[in-house]
Design an enzyme around this catalytic site. Structure first.
Site, PDB file in Angstrom:
ATOM      1  N   THR A 173       0.838  -1.201   0.000  1.00  0.00           N
ATOM      2  CA  THR A 173       0.000   0.000   0.000  1.00  0.00           C
ATOM      3  C   THR A 173       0.868   1.245   0.000  1.00  0.00           C
ATOM      4  O   THR A 173       1.808   1.354   0.796  1.00  0.00           O
ATOM      5  CB  THR A 173      -0.918  -0.008   1.250  1.00  0.00           C
ATOM      6  OG1 THR A 173      -1.689  -1.203   1.220  1.00  0.00           O
ATOM      7  CG2 THR A 173      -1.851   1.198   1.270  1.00  0.00           C
ATOM      8  N   CYS A 200      25.830   4.068   7.799  1.00  0.00           N
ATOM      9  CA  CYS A 200      25.434   2.651   7.755  1.00  0.00           C
ATOM     10  C   CYS A 200      25.992   2.014   6.496  1.00  0.00           C
ATOM     11  O   CYS A 200      26.600   2.673   5.685  1.00  0.00           O
ATOM     12  CB  CYS A 200      23.911   2.531   7.770  1.00  0.00           C
ATOM     13  SG  CYS A 200      23.106   3.663   6.648  1.00  0.00           S
TER      14      CYS A 200
HETATM   15  C1  LIG Z   1      24.740   7.028  -1.606  1.00  0.00           C
HETATM   16  C2  LIG Z   1      23.648   6.431  -0.774  1.00  0.00           C
HETATM   17  N1  LIG Z   1      22.899   5.446  -1.276  1.00  0.00           N
HETATM   18  C3  LIG Z   1      21.904   4.883  -0.587  1.00  0.00           C
HETATM   19  C4  LIG Z   1      21.602   5.297   0.688  1.00  0.00           C
HETATM   20  C5  LIG Z   1      20.495   4.618   1.416  1.00  0.00           C
HETATM   21  O1  LIG Z   1      19.316   5.403   1.423  1.00  0.00           O
HETATM   22  P1  LIG Z   1      18.195   5.113   2.532  1.00  0.00           P
HETATM   23  O2  LIG Z   1      18.720   5.649   3.830  1.00  0.00           O
HETATM   24  O3  LIG Z   1      16.977   5.855   2.048  1.00  0.00           O
HETATM   25  O4  LIG Z   1      17.983   3.656   2.569  1.00  0.00           O
HETATM   26  C6  LIG Z   1      22.371   6.333   1.268  1.00  0.00           C
HETATM   27  C7  LIG Z   1      22.143   6.835   2.639  1.00  0.00           C
HETATM   28  O5  LIG Z   1      21.974   6.255   3.611  1.00  0.00           O
HETATM   29  C8  LIG Z   1      23.417   6.916   0.511  1.00  0.00           C
HETATM   30  O6  LIG Z   1      24.185   7.888   1.011  1.00  0.00           O
END
Ligand SMILES: Cc1ncc(COP(=O)(O)O)c(C=O)c1O
Length: 322
Positions: free
Chosen positions: A240, A322
């Site tokens: 959804t 992360c």
């Molecule tokens: C380059 C890049 N790709 C992907 C992500 C992941 O995005 P999200 O936090 O929306 O999962 C991030 C940040 O955490 C990022 O800096």
């Protein structure tokens, strides 16, 4: 006083996004329902889709809403790999500086799906080594299912030569996915101008809410889904739709990013660091994101430095959160 210097990890929500999201949170209706509240919810989603498409430079129908940039990356990389593998292509090419949201699904494809992953390194300036990519394509074009290169790096801020990547890939009909999470709204980025196959974006890096991302996927292209269910979003991403988060994303994307002002602050900070700490040096050169300063302080332990910063009310980062 607290100073937040970690906008690459996440940004504060802007007021317009909070207002749009708050208004939608009290609205009732599943956007897939045919009754009046359902249709009202569908209408705001489609208006947001159009508004986002105008900012991204794509058709509204090319937008697939996901729950994060991570999900958009996984959907694109795995989906394009599976599509390629069905016609005998099992090589995945990515840059060595990708975020874990590309590195880890790529490794998963090796461990579970028979992929061969090839990493393309960078120059000393942190820019993808395009000659290595060209050389690889000249030898193994017919085996490559997908190439994925980020638009700009989340740690160095170095903008990558995506137009060149697409030019070499297009000559051999190889699909290109780009992780545009850090670049969107900060530097010019247009899906159609770049002639990409797929692009990932995330709202919380631009003053929008957490938990909403976009996979832009070229019109007419179908890839196997990760999530199966109600068949939403071209049957590529069931679930959804999150109307409050989507309107919040659209509101954040409509706001102007103060590039010139942020760039000025970056230059002042970088100059101040090397003035006060002569040993320190600033990494990355060429085209950079306005909002990232990547500095090395020789002889320091990065975690210790972060805790000392934190004690002074400064939130900074020694790498990807992360
Ligand atoms: C380059 C890049 N790709 C992907 C992500 C992941 O995005 P999200 O936090 O929306 O999962 C991030 C940040 O955490 C990022 O800096």
């Amino acid at each position: 006083m607290s100073i937040y210097l970690d906008h690459a990890a996440t940004t504060p929500m802007i007021e317009d996004a909070i207002a749009a999201m708050s208004a939608q949170m009290v609205a009732l209706g599943n956007p897939s329902s045919l009754h009046t509240p359902g249709r009202a919810s569908r209408k705001v989603i489609e208006q947001s889709r159009e508004s986002l498409a105008a900012e991204i430079g794509c058709a509204p129908s090319e937008i697939i809403f996901t729950a994060s940039g991570t999900e958009a990356n996984n959907t694109a990389l795995k989906g394009l790999y599976w599509k390629g593998r069905s016609v005998g292509r099992n090589v995945v090419v990515i840059s060595a500086i990708e975020h874990h949201a590309i590195l880890d699904p790529a490794q998963w494809l090796v461990d579970h799906e028979g992929a061969e992953v090839i990493l393309i390194g960078t120059t000393n300036e942190g820019v993808l080594d395009i000659s290595k990519l060209e050389e690889l394509i000249s030898r193994r074009a017919d085996e490559i299912a997908v190439i994925s290169v980020m638009h700009s790096n989340n740690e160095t801020g170095v903008v990558q030569p995506i137009a060149e990547v697409v030019a070499v890939a297009n000559a051999h009909s190889i699909p290109v996915h780009c992780d545009g999470v850090q670049s969107f709204k900060k530097v010019p980025l247009s899906f159609s101008d770049l002639q990409l196959t797929a692009l990932s974006l995330s709202a919380h890096k631009i003053g929008g809410p957490l938990g909403i991302g976009i996979l832009v996927l070229k019109r007419g292209l179908e890839i196997p889904a990760l999530l199966h269910g109600g068949g939403q979003e071209r049957e590529i991403r069931s679930g959804t739709l999150n109307a409050p988060a989507i309107v919040g994303f659209a509101a954040a994307a409509r706001a102007d990013y103060p590039s010139a002002q942020v760039k000025q602050l970056r230059e002042e900070l970088a100059a101040g660091i090397v003035r006060v700490i002569p040993d320190a040096y600033i990494n990355g050169s060429g085209e950079l994101l306005p909002g990232i300063v990547n500095a090395t302080f020789p002889g320091t332990e990065s975690d210790t430095l972060l805790l000392l910063f934190d004690g002074q009310g400064i939130a900074a980062s020694t790498g990807s959160a992360c």
